[in-house]
Design a protein around this motif. Structure first.
Motif, mmCIF file in Angstrom:
data_model
loop_
_atom_site.group_PDB
_atom_site.id
_atom_site.type_symbol
_atom_site.label_atom_id
_atom_site.label_comp_id
_atom_site.label_asym_id
_atom_site.label_seq_id
_atom_site.Cartn_x
_atom_site.Cartn_y
_atom_site.Cartn_z
ATOM 1 N N TYR A 197 0.763 -1.146 0.128
ATOM 2 C CA TYR A 197 0.072 0.026 -0.113
ATOM 3 C C TYR A 197 0.870 1.219 0.112
ATOM 4 O O TYR A 197 0.718 2.209 -0.513
ATOM 5 C CB TYR A 197 -0.883 -0.165 1.267
ATOM 6 N N ALA A 198 2.114 1.255 0.830
ATOM 7 C CA ALA A 198 3.022 2.345 0.581
ATOM 8 C C ALA A 198 3.541 2.552 -0.606
ATOM 9 O O ALA A 198 3.554 3.936 -1.068
ATOM 10 C CB ALA A 198 4.148 2.034 1.658
ATOM 11 N N VAL A 199 3.843 1.571 -1.348
ATOM 12 C CA VAL A 199 4.212 1.711 -2.763
ATOM 13 C C VAL A 199 3.044 2.272 -3.721
ATOM 14 O O VAL A 199 3.265 3.340 -4.460
ATOM 15 C CB VAL A 199 4.648 0.434 -3.659
ATOM 16 N N GLY A 200 1.783 2.022 -3.344
ATOM 17 C CA GLY A 200 0.501 2.602 -4.026
ATOM 18 C C GLY A 200 0.596 4.128 -3.603
ATOM 19 O O GLY A 200 -0.029 4.792 -5.035
ATOM 20 N N TRP A 201 0.918 4.763 -2.731
ATOM 21 C CA TRP A 201 0.992 6.026 -2.669
ATOM 22 C C TRP A 201 1.923 6.752 -3.409
ATOM 23 O O TRP A 201 1.662 7.886 -4.078
ATOM 24 C CB TRP A 201 1.412 6.435 -1.067
ATOM 25 N N PHE A 202 2.936 6.160 -3.935
ATOM 26 C CA PHE A 202 4.033 6.677 -4.570
ATOM 27 C C PHE A 202 3.260 6.801 -6.183
ATOM 28 O O PHE A 202 3.775 7.518 -6.941
ATOM 29 C CB PHE A 202 5.349 6.169 -4.400
ATOM 30 N N LEU A 203 2.915 5.541 -6.484
ATOM 31 C CA LEU A 203 2.467 5.420 -7.886
ATOM 32 C C LEU A 203 1.196 6.090 -8.082
ATOM 33 O O LEU A 203 1.045 6.585 -9.312
ATOM 34 C CB LEU A 203 2.392 3.742 -8.110
ATOM 35 N N ALA A 204 0.265 6.001 -7.502
ATOM 36 C CA ALA A 204 -1.170 6.649 -7.862
ATOM 37 C C ALA A 204 -1.783 7.339 -6.454
ATOM 38 O O ALA A 204 -2.535 6.590 -5.783
ATOM 39 C CB ALA A 204 -1.904 5.429 -8.325
ATOM 40 N N PRO A 205 -1.173 8.356 -5.950
ATOM 41 C CA PRO A 205 -1.708 8.791 -4.717
ATOM 42 C C PRO A 205 -3.288 9.106 -4.510
ATOM 43 O O PRO A 205 -3.808 9.083 -3.549
ATOM 44 C CB PRO A 205 -0.729 10.061 -4.633
ATOM 45 N N ALA A 206 -3.966 9.725 -5.712
ATOM 46 C CA ALA A 206 -5.268 9.989 -5.685
ATOM 47 C C ALA A 206 -5.981 8.607 -5.409
ATOM 48 O O ALA A 206 -6.893 8.648 -4.573
ATOM 49 C CB ALA A 206 -5.706 10.573 -6.806
ATOM 50 N N ALA A 207 -5.651 7.545 -6.170
ATOM 51 C CA ALA A 207 -6.409 6.257 -5.959
ATOM 52 C C ALA A 207 -6.140 5.634 -4.509
ATOM 53 O O ALA A 207 -6.924 5.292 -3.661
ATOM 54 C CB ALA A 207 -6.103 5.452 -6.792
ATOM 55 N N ALA A 208 -4.875 6.004 -4.073
ATOM 56 C CA ALA A 208 -4.430 5.545 -2.817
ATOM 57 C C ALA A 208 -5.346 6.396 -1.475
ATOM 58 O O ALA A 208 -5.852 5.818 -0.645
ATOM 59 C CB ALA A 208 -3.012 5.675 -2.199
ATOM 60 N N PHE A 209 -5.652 7.688 -1.941
ATOM 61 C CA PHE A 209 -6.330 8.557 -0.928
ATOM 62 C C PHE A 209 -7.652 7.997 -0.842
ATOM 63 O O PHE A 209 -8.308 7.645 0.272
ATOM 64 C CB PHE A 209 -6.370 9.719 -1.171
ATOM 65 N N VAL A 210 -8.318 7.478 -1.861
ATOM 66 C CA VAL A 210 -9.551 7.061 -1.835
ATOM 67 C C VAL A 210 -9.630 5.522 -1.331
ATOM 68 O O VAL A 210 -10.583 5.447 -0.501
ATOM 69 C CB VAL A 210 -10.357 6.715 -3.614
ATOM 70 N N LEU A 211 -8.581 4.791 -1.547
ATOM 71 C CA LEU A 211 -8.754 3.505 -0.761
ATOM 72 C C LEU A 211 -8.475 3.714 1.024
ATOM 73 O O LEU A 211 -9.248 3.083 1.777
ATOM 74 C CB LEU A 211 -7.578 2.766 -1.114
ATOM 75 N N PHE A 212 -7.931 4.833 1.102
ATOM 76 C CA PHE A 212 -7.783 5.249 2.647
ATOM 77 C C PHE A 212 -9.130 5.640 3.301
ATOM 78 O O PHE A 212 -9.514 5.219 4.244
ATOM 79 C CB PHE A 212 -6.816 6.344 2.708
ATOM 80 N N VAL A 213 -9.860 6.243 2.666
ATOM 81 C CA VAL A 213 -11.238 6.470 3.033
ATOM 82 C C VAL A 213 -12.145 5.244 3.261
ATOM 83 O O VAL A 213 -12.808 5.193 4.169
ATOM 84 C CB VAL A 213 -11.861 7.753 2.129
ATOM 85 N N ALA A 214 -11.874 4.739 2.117
ATOM 86 C CA ALA A 214 -12.800 3.409 2.025
ATOM 87 C C ALA A 214 -12.457 2.327 3.122
ATOM 88 O O ALA A 214 -13.314 1.869 3.838
ATOM 89 C CB ALA A 214 -12.617 2.614 0.656
ATOM 90 N N VAL A 215 -11.069 1.989 3.158
ATOM 91 C CA VAL A 215 -10.807 1.131 4.300
ATOM 92 C C VAL A 215 -11.036 1.638 5.646
ATOM 93 O O VAL A 215 -11.504 1.046 6.559
ATOM 94 C CB VAL A 215 -9.242 1.100 4.088
ATOM 95 N N THR A 216 -10.969 3.332 5.852
ATOM 96 C CA THR A 216 -11.060 3.746 7.257
ATOM 97 C C THR A 216 -12.616 3.614 7.626
ATOM 98 O O THR A 216 -13.163 3.447 8.567
ATOM 99 C CB THR A 216 -10.668 5.163 7.197
ATOM 100 N N TRP A 217 -13.594 4.032 6.369
ATOM 101 C CA TRP A 217 -14.890 3.805 6.697
ATOM 102 C C TRP A 217 -15.363 2.599 7.305
ATOM 103 O O TRP A 217 -15.810 2.366 8.035
ATOM 104 C CB TRP A 217 -15.365 3.839 5.247
ATOM 105 N N PHE A 218 -14.744 1.311 6.501
ATOM 106 C CA PHE A 218 -15.030 0.140 6.922
ATOM 107 C C PHE A 218 -14.449 -0.134 8.521
ATOM 108 O O PHE A 218 -15.301 -0.526 9.416
ATOM 109 C CB PHE A 218 -14.401 -1.220 6.050
ATOM 110 N N HIS A 219 -13.424 0.277 8.698
ATOM 111 C CA HIS A 219 -12.937 -0.149 9.932
ATOM 112 C C HIS A 219 -13.226 0.580 10.977
ATOM 113 O O HIS A 219 -13.740 0.163 12.311
ATOM 114 C CB HIS A 219 -11.079 0.173 9.906
#
Length: 344
Positions: free
Chosen positions: A95-117
């Motif tokens: 996931y850390a690598v994902g922030w470097f490659l596609a930060p906007a998508a990583a941000f959306v994933l952050f919101v989604a994972v935190t929403w669930f968690h």
């Protein structure tokens, strides 16, 4: 194993008094003045998130290497600890690598994972600590997770889109300035109106179904009061401040309570009505990996293409680190859910 099977009644009652009251009081104390027009300087609104580095926020996940074994009634050995470290290295690293490659998508994933968690955490608290017998079906539990997680993750977007976008920009710009343009659609008025309508219907339907299935209405009233109270809280209090306080005194504190209730030494202290001793035990367990996490956070600072310079940017770097460790943390908590029968 049922969700409450391992919770001794005196210990559980001590935990209820210790963890529910601070979250309710903090929320109420913020809602009332902001309804009255209180204005807090933007920089000061970041204080709770800064405090969370050492108090409850970051440490609440620093016992994951012990949590699964303890939940199973086992003593953590090196194999159990190594499995959790490997999980963090593989999942968190990817996931850390994902922030470097596609930060906007990583941000959306952050919101989604935190929403669930965060919804997942509230589901456990309702079932294990509040005896929420009205959450009978898997569908109700899924809906509760979506509703509860949407309170801190969606309501601020609906009420404060400018602030929400500013935080997104701060996180994404650490890696690729301007990349937030890929998710600008989320801040449009028509998108937010659609989300608000759908979420409102889900909140009403979930609470109504729970009311219809509640044999004892006490837990349902708690569920409804917390849900509607948090709608008001996140609709009125600016997001950075609201989420910082919620992260520490709501989500993290309740998860720490969950960890105490699978630790034999902490449970013994709680049975003796000594929550201070129980929380001291947690602090000792969490200290080594909290310190290690600060070292990893420093490493992230060295690696990001655009290192932070202002308070919001430093907090953004911290939130990226929180995102990276949250993904494997969710896996650990999901295993705990399974072992404790949260969804059974």
């Amino acid at each position: 194993m049922g969700v409450t099977d391992t919770l001794a009644a005196p210990a559980r009652e001590t935990i209820r008094r210790t963890v529910f009251l601070p979250s309710w009081v903090a929320s109420a104390l913020l809602v009332v003045p902001f309804l009255g027009g209180l204005s807090v300087p933007p920089t000061l609104q970041y204080v709770p998130l800064v405090v969370s580095v050492l108090l409850l926020g970051l440490p609440h996940g620093a016992v994951d290497h012990l949590a699964v074994a303890r939940t199973r009634g086992e003593r953590p050995d090196w194999r159990a600890i190594a499995r959790v470290f490997a999980l963090y290295g593989f999942v968190g690293g990817a996931y850390a690598v994902g922030w470097f490659l596609a930060p906007a998508a990583a941000f959306v994933l952050f919101v989604a994972v935190t929403w669930f968690h965060w919804g997942q955490g509230d589901l456990y608290a309702l079932r294990a600590l509040a005896d929420a017998g009205h959450l009978r079906s898997p569908l109700q539990r899924v809906a509760t997770v979506v509703v509860r997680g949407g309170l801190p993750m969606l309501v601020p977007l609906l009420a404060f889109p400018g602030w929400y976008r500013r935080v997104a920009v701060d996180l994404v710009d650490l890696f690729a300035p301007g990349a937030v343009a890929a998710i600008e659609w989320a801040f449009r008025a028509d998108v937010r109106a659609t989300l608000a309508a759908g979420y409102g219907v889900l909140v009403v339907a979930t609470l109504a179904l729970g009311y219809a299935r509640a044999d004892d209405p006490t837990a349902w009233r708690l569920d409804a009061a917390e849900t509607l109270g948090l709608v008001a809280y996140f609709a009125v209090v600016p997001p950075v401040l609201a989420i910082g306080v919620y992260f520490c005194l709501w989500h993290s504190l309740r998860h720490v309570a969950r960890l105490l209730l699978v630790d034999d030494d902490a449970v013994a202290a709680l049975r003796d009505r000594d929550p201070a001793a129980a929380f001291t035990q947690f602090a000792r367990d969490a200290l080594p990996l909290t310190v290690a996490s600060l070292g990893l956070l420093a490493g992230l600072y060295v690696l990001v293409p655009n290192p932070p310079a202002t308070v919001p940017e430093w907090v953004a770097l911290y939130l990226v680190f929180i995102a990276v460790v949250t993904l494997p943390h969710v896996v650990v908590v999901t295993v705990m859910d399974r072992e404790q029968g949260v969804w059974a």
